[in-house]
Each structure stands twice: as C-alpha cells, then as structure tokens.
Design a protein around this motif. Structure first.
Motif, PDB file in Angstrom:
ATOM      1  N   PHE A  90       0.701  -1.274  -0.126  1.00 49.44           N
ATOM      2  CA  PHE A  90       0.025  -0.039  -0.032  1.00 49.44           C
ATOM      3  C   PHE A  90       0.587   1.250  -0.041  1.00 49.44           C
ATOM      4  O   PHE A  90       0.692   2.228   0.724  1.00 49.44           O
ATOM      5  N   LEU A 157      -1.532   2.137   8.685  1.00 48.94           N
ATOM      6  CA  LEU A 157      -2.727   1.859   8.074  1.00 48.94           C
ATOM      7  C   LEU A 157      -3.594   0.854   8.891  1.00 48.94           C
ATOM      8  O   LEU A 157      -3.253  -0.269   8.555  1.00 48.94           O
ATOM      9  N   GLU A 159      -6.555  -0.378   8.967  1.00 48.50           N
ATOM     10  CA  GLU A 159      -7.475  -1.105   8.299  1.00 48.50           C
ATOM     11  C   GLU A 159      -6.622  -2.434   7.762  1.00 48.50           C
ATOM     12  O   GLU A 159      -7.253  -3.593   7.656  1.00 48.50           O
ATOM     13  N   GLN A 160      -5.486  -2.313   7.230  1.00 47.91           N
ATOM     14  CA  GLN A 160      -4.658  -3.205   6.742  1.00 47.91           C
ATOM     15  C   GLN A 160      -3.731  -3.836   7.625  1.00 47.91           C
ATOM     16  O   GLN A 160      -3.040  -4.987   7.460  1.00 47.91           O
TER      17      GLN A 160
END
Length: 233
Positions: A90, A157, A159-160
C-alpha cells in the motif's frame, strides 16, 4: 493551508527519528500520469526483474523523478540479511523524501529488525527515455554529495494491519551492497529502498533481534558513515 500543515507534521516526525530536513529543490520534471499501477501483467516484466509498484520520488513537494519498484536482488533468499516483509504494501503514488539520515544508521536499523519486519527493494527509472533516468541520476548525485540516505515516512494503515514504516533511499555502493547482500553490477542507475518499522511503532525493530553492533557494527568500520550525527540542514 492543509498542505502546509501536513509538511509541518512531517517535519516534526522527522526530527523525532533523527532525520535532517531536506532543503528545497528546483523542479526536475513533471510527475508521471497514473503512476501507481498495481497490475501484474506481462508489461511489468523488465530486464531487471518484475515491477511491483510504480510511482515517483518527491522532495519538499517537488517532483524529482518517476521510479519503478522491483525486488531487492538478494544474493540468496537464505542470506542472513534477507528481509521477508511483503513490500511494497500500500505504498502511496508519491514517496515524499523530506529528511536525510546517516547511511550507517539506516543500515543498522535494517540489520536489527527481524527478517519478517524488513525488506529491501530496488527503485529504477520509470521511463528512462522520458527523462526519469537523468532526473534519478541528479537525485543520486545530491544524496552522494551529502553522504546520506533519503528518508520517507509511511503512516500507519490500521485497516490493513500495518504500523508506521520508514523507507530509506540508499545509493548503492560496493561495500553497502556487500553488507546488505544485494546484487549490483555497478552500472545500473538505481536506489535501494530499505524498509523498516518506524522506531516506537507497534512492530518496532529490535524485539528479538541481534544485540546492537553484532551485525551492523562491521559496516561502520572504515566507512565513516555509521556514526550518529543528526540535526537540521
């Protein structure tokens, strides 16, 4: 105003982690259009390897060059300095390089991370014929002149499930590649992207790693870049 606030926030974070603010730089070119392409089709295979990510290097909000991220070119997957973090994970379209850091410090941080927390990737010119080769050469010359590595901060991040990371842009040299156990023919124009967890993050380096100096100490001997010397440019 929002951009100015973001830059000020990056400057504060950089100071906390030993980086030097990067001075302003004259524009070298225009950012590539639709730079970040994550598809893995045949067009992503190059003479140097498989392209994992496309984007650009930005210094103090000024586009430097377009780059393609390839694997790290390790001498062996079983090498003691191998890293197994699945980078680039990402990554944004632009890698903002706002600070410099001692090359020795960057290598030392990598050496003292667990293999699953770290990675080395190669950044090569995205479109060599379109000016990226010359622009990357100029940025490499800048880093060489300072005898430093560039520093990129990647935010967490959640959510990841990713904590904050640092990407050190290191100019390859024979003794650096030998220490990191990375292949380099001495001719390819590229940067090493050395990825580590941000110190103090949820997956910070050091937990269960070798004692300080057990691995990285050999790098600093005789090269004059492993000393800790930070501050404002």
């Amino acid at each position: 105003q929002q951009q100015q606030q973001q830059q000020q926030q990056q400057q504060r974070v950089g100071r906390q982690h030993g980086g030097r603010p990067m001075p302003p730089h004259a524009p070298l070119g225009q950012p590539p259009q639709s730079a970040n392409q994550h598809s893995m089709g045949p067009s992503n295979n190059t003479a140097h390897g498989r392209v994992l990510w496309r984007g650009s290097i930005v210094k103090q909000s000024v586009h430097m060059c377009g780059v393609a991220c390839l694997d790290g070119g390790l001498l062996s997957p079983d090498a003691p300095m191998a890293g197994f973090a699945a980078e680039p994970r990402f990554w944004p379209d632009q890698l903002h390089v706002n600070y410099r850091i001692s090359i020795g410090d960057a290598v030392e941080q990598y050496a003292h991370c667990l293999p699953e927390q770290r990675a080395i990737r190669r950044l090569l010119p995205l479109n060599p014929e379109a000016g990226d080769l010359q622009q990357l050469q100029q940025f490499i010359s800048y880093l060489n002149g300072k005898d430093r590595a560039g520093m990129v901060k990647l935010p967490p991040l959640r959510e990841q499930g990713l904590g904050p990371r640092l990407v050190y842009l290191v100019v390859p040299k024979p003794h650096i590649c030998e220490h990191l156990q990375v292949m380099w023919d001495g001719r390819a124009v590229m940067l090493l992207a050395v990825v580590v967890p941000q110190p103090g993050g949820a997956a910070a380096c050091g937990a269960g790693a070798a004692p300080l100096g057990a691995v990285a100490g050999s790098y600093g001997h005789g090269h004059g870049t492993a000393h800790r010397h930070h501050g404002r440019s």
